[in-house]
Design a protein around this motif. Structure first.
Motif, PDB file in Angstrom:
ATOM      1  N   ILE A 155       0.230  -1.570  -0.187  1.00 50.61           N
ATOM      2  CA  ILE A 155      -0.230   0.224   0.182  1.00 50.61           C
ATOM      3  C   ILE A 155       1.231   1.442  -0.055  1.00 50.61           C
ATOM      4  CG2 ILE A 155      -1.055   1.072   1.469  1.00 50.61           C
ATOM      5  CD1 ILE A 155      -2.894  -1.145   2.619  1.00 50.61           C
ATOM      6  N   GLU A 156       1.802   1.239   0.481  1.00 48.99           N
ATOM      7  CA  GLU A 156       2.637   2.320   0.683  1.00 48.99           C
ATOM      8  C   GLU A 156       3.525   3.000  -0.776  1.00 48.99           C
ATOM      9  OE1 GLU A 156       5.737   1.437   3.969  1.00 48.99           O
ATOM     10  OE2 GLU A 156       4.373   2.473   5.370  1.00 48.99           O
ATOM     11  N   ALA A 157       4.022   1.723  -1.396  1.00 45.82           N
ATOM     12  CA  ALA A 157       4.818   1.758  -2.507  1.00 45.82           C
ATOM     13  C   ALA A 157       3.379   2.514  -3.610  1.00 45.82           C
ATOM     14  CB  ALA A 157       5.708   0.493  -2.705  1.00 45.82           C
ATOM     15  N   HIS A 158       2.604   1.725  -3.310  1.00 47.28           N
ATOM     16  CA  HIS A 158       1.384   2.233  -4.380  1.00 47.28           C
ATOM     17  C   HIS A 158       1.000   3.510  -3.900  1.00 47.28           C
ATOM     18  CE1 HIS A 158      -3.210   2.145  -6.275  1.00 47.28           C
ATOM     19  NE2 HIS A 158      -2.611   1.417  -6.795  1.00 47.28           N
ATOM     20  N   ARG A 159       0.476   3.741  -3.179  1.00 44.72           N
ATOM     21  CA  ARG A 159       0.960   4.916  -2.547  1.00 44.72           C
ATOM     22  C   ARG A 159       1.649   6.114  -3.510  1.00 44.72           C
ATOM     23  NH1 ARG A 159      -2.457   6.158   3.090  1.00 44.72           N
ATOM     24  NH2 ARG A 159      -4.353   4.110   2.183  1.00 44.72           N
ATOM     25  N   GLU A 160       2.975   6.248  -2.769  1.00 45.07           N
ATOM     26  CA  GLU A 160       3.874   6.932  -3.641  1.00 45.07           C
ATOM     27  C   GLU A 160       3.998   6.459  -5.043  1.00 45.07           C
ATOM     28  OE1 GLU A 160       9.084   6.717  -2.651  1.00 45.07           O
ATOM     29  OE2 GLU A 160       7.559   6.577  -1.006  1.00 45.07           O
ATOM     30  N   ALA A 161       4.222   5.601  -5.687  1.00 48.49           N
ATOM     31  CA  ALA A 161       4.532   5.645  -7.384  1.00 48.49           C
ATOM     32  C   ALA A 161       3.081   5.970  -7.902  1.00 48.49           C
ATOM     33  CB  ALA A 161       4.066   3.842  -7.046  1.00 48.49           C
TER      34      ALA A 161
END
Length: 458
Positions: free
Chosen positions: A374-380
């Motif tokens: 989720i963190e990676a998806h939000r940042e990307a």
């Protein structure tokens, strides 16, 4: 709770309920269904809140002579249908209830418990009632708002509302005198909240470190602190506020919450038993039960193990645990019926007695990977919502592959996932050249990302 005149607020709510009655009472008929002495069912109720759902459920069960053992997954029908898409029973039941016919159930497990399940200390005493709130909206800076809120409206009832609905009131073996959890506590991690000691000392709140003496002094910056939270307190408000300012703490995932009538001294004495555990041969380690994912996994793993539940939760007063996941903006509440545990024998406080370490590690790992995705998806993608279920499954499948490429550190996994998501390279879309770059063992993650960027720009 009485029904309100405004029926627009009411809708179908669904939940999974296990209930029982004394064997000599025989079977009862709900509608056209003969219900045995112990069973499990999906229950639909026309209600305006979780509290209303539990109240109606208690009244219905009492009318038929049944006692509630466990209730899980209470939520409005639309949320149920999203989270339990494979369950075809819920949608059918949801359409059956209305203001005129507010109750319907469908059995999903209609056999009485076997003798093997009813032996000795581990009788079927599944007494942890789990409820999840989705899409909890944290507070913002509240500029120009007066009076300012202390916490999100969705959490008001759980944290500072009246006593938790006593869904066990119709059981003959209750009589719990601690059903008024009038105090709210937090166990906060100084390692996740910078300057926590200074914040607490100026908060005006009652608090104590869970560590003692030299350990408390040496580990002050990473230690757990037990805090008695108060309504209309600025520090309490900061815990539930989201923003870029460092004093907004919602996204820190700083700890867990407990509602109980116990005093701070009583609760601290109980919780201190679990700050360290012996893994055998005098191998002592810190047990971070104050971390939300760890507590979620621990309590869910204990549901059918009354002696374990008794060991962890039998403080002088009833405990209700609450955890918050700021990545998904969800909250989980675990209600413990202590009187139901009265006959359960406590076990020594050791990992073998208290914790199913394999399940705990597995569930915690799943939670950690979910947060990572989720963190990676939000940042990307620069979007607040996390990935949908299909995207989540694709990204989960990428993690084992990345680990075989020598990328195992959480930060490196995060960085590579961000790159893959941003460039739409998940789900088997990597070219042979890009796969070779990732598989090259001698290169570290930053180097691999720089090399992958050249393949994309080319």
């Amino acid at each position: 709770m009485t029904l309100q005149s405004d029926q627009k607020e009411f809708r179908s709510w669904l939940g999974t309920c296990r209930f029982s009655k004394p064997a000599d009472n025989g079977e009862t008929v709900f509608g056209s269904q003969a219900v045995p002495t112990e069973c499990k069912a999906v229950v639909a109720i026309w209600a305006d809140s979780e509290e209303q759902y539990l109240n109606v459920l208690s009244l219905r069960m009492e009318r038929y002579g049944y006692g509630i053992i466990q209730v899980d997954d209470i939520m409005p029908a639309p949320a149920w249908m999203v989270l339990k898409a494979r369950n075809r029973t819920g949608p059918v039941l949801a359409r059956q209830v209305s203001a005129e016919f507010p109750f319907a159930l469908d059995l999903i497990e209609n056999n009485p418990i076997s003798q093997d399940d009813n032996v000795g200390d581990d009788k079927t005493l599944k007494v942890i009632v789990t409820t999840t709130l989705h899409r909890v909206e944290p507070l913002d800076a509240q500029f120009g708002v007066f009076p300012r809120k202390t916490l999100p409206e969705a959490l008001t009832e759980w944290f500072f509302g009246p006593a938790t609905p006593n869904i066990f009131a119709n059981r003959a073996d209750t009589g719990n005198t601690d059903d008024n959890p009038s105090r709210l506590y937090a166990v906060l991690d100084a390692g996740k909240i910078p300057n926590l000691g200074e914040l607490l000392s100026s908060s005006g709140l009652e608090y104590q470190c869970l560590f003692n003496g030299k350990t408390a002094s040496e580990l002050a910056e990473v230690a757990p602190y037990l805090v008695k939270l108060e309504d209309n307190n600025s520090f309490t408000r900061q815990l539930f506020s989201r923003g870029k300012e460092p004093w907004f703490l919602w996204d820190r995932a700083g700890g867990i919450f407990i509602r109980t009538a116990a005093t701070l001294t009583e609760l601290r004495k109980h919780l201190r038993k679990f700050t360290r555990i012996n893994r055998g041969k005098n191998d002592w380690v810190y047990f971070r039960f104050w971390d939300g994912p760890v507590l979620n996994a621990l309590l869910r793993g204990m549901k059918s193990k009354p002696s374990h539940v008794a060991t962890f939760t039998q403080c002088p007063k009833t405990l209700t645990f609450i955890t918050i996941d700021p990545l998904t903006d969800t909250a989980n509440r675990f209600i413990i019926d202590q009187k139901r545990l009265a006959g359960a024998k406590k076990q020594p406080v050791t990992p073998a007695a208290l914790i199913d370490t394999v399940q705990l590690e597995t569930e915690t790992q799943v939670s950690t990977e979910k947060r990572l995705i989720i963190e990676a998806h939000r940042e990307a993608l620069f979007t607040a919502p996390g990935p949908d279920d299909a995207s989540m499954e694709l990204l989960k499948n990428e993690i084992p592959f990345l680990k075989t490429c020598g990328i195992s550190k959480t930060q490196y996994l995060h960085d590579v996932l961000v790159f893959l998501i941003r460039n739409d390279l998940t789900g088997g879309k990597l070219s042979p050249e890009q796969r070779d770059i990732l598989m090259h063992k001698r290169n570290n993650a930053p180097t691999k990302i720089r090399q992958l960027e050249k393949t994309v720009s080319a």
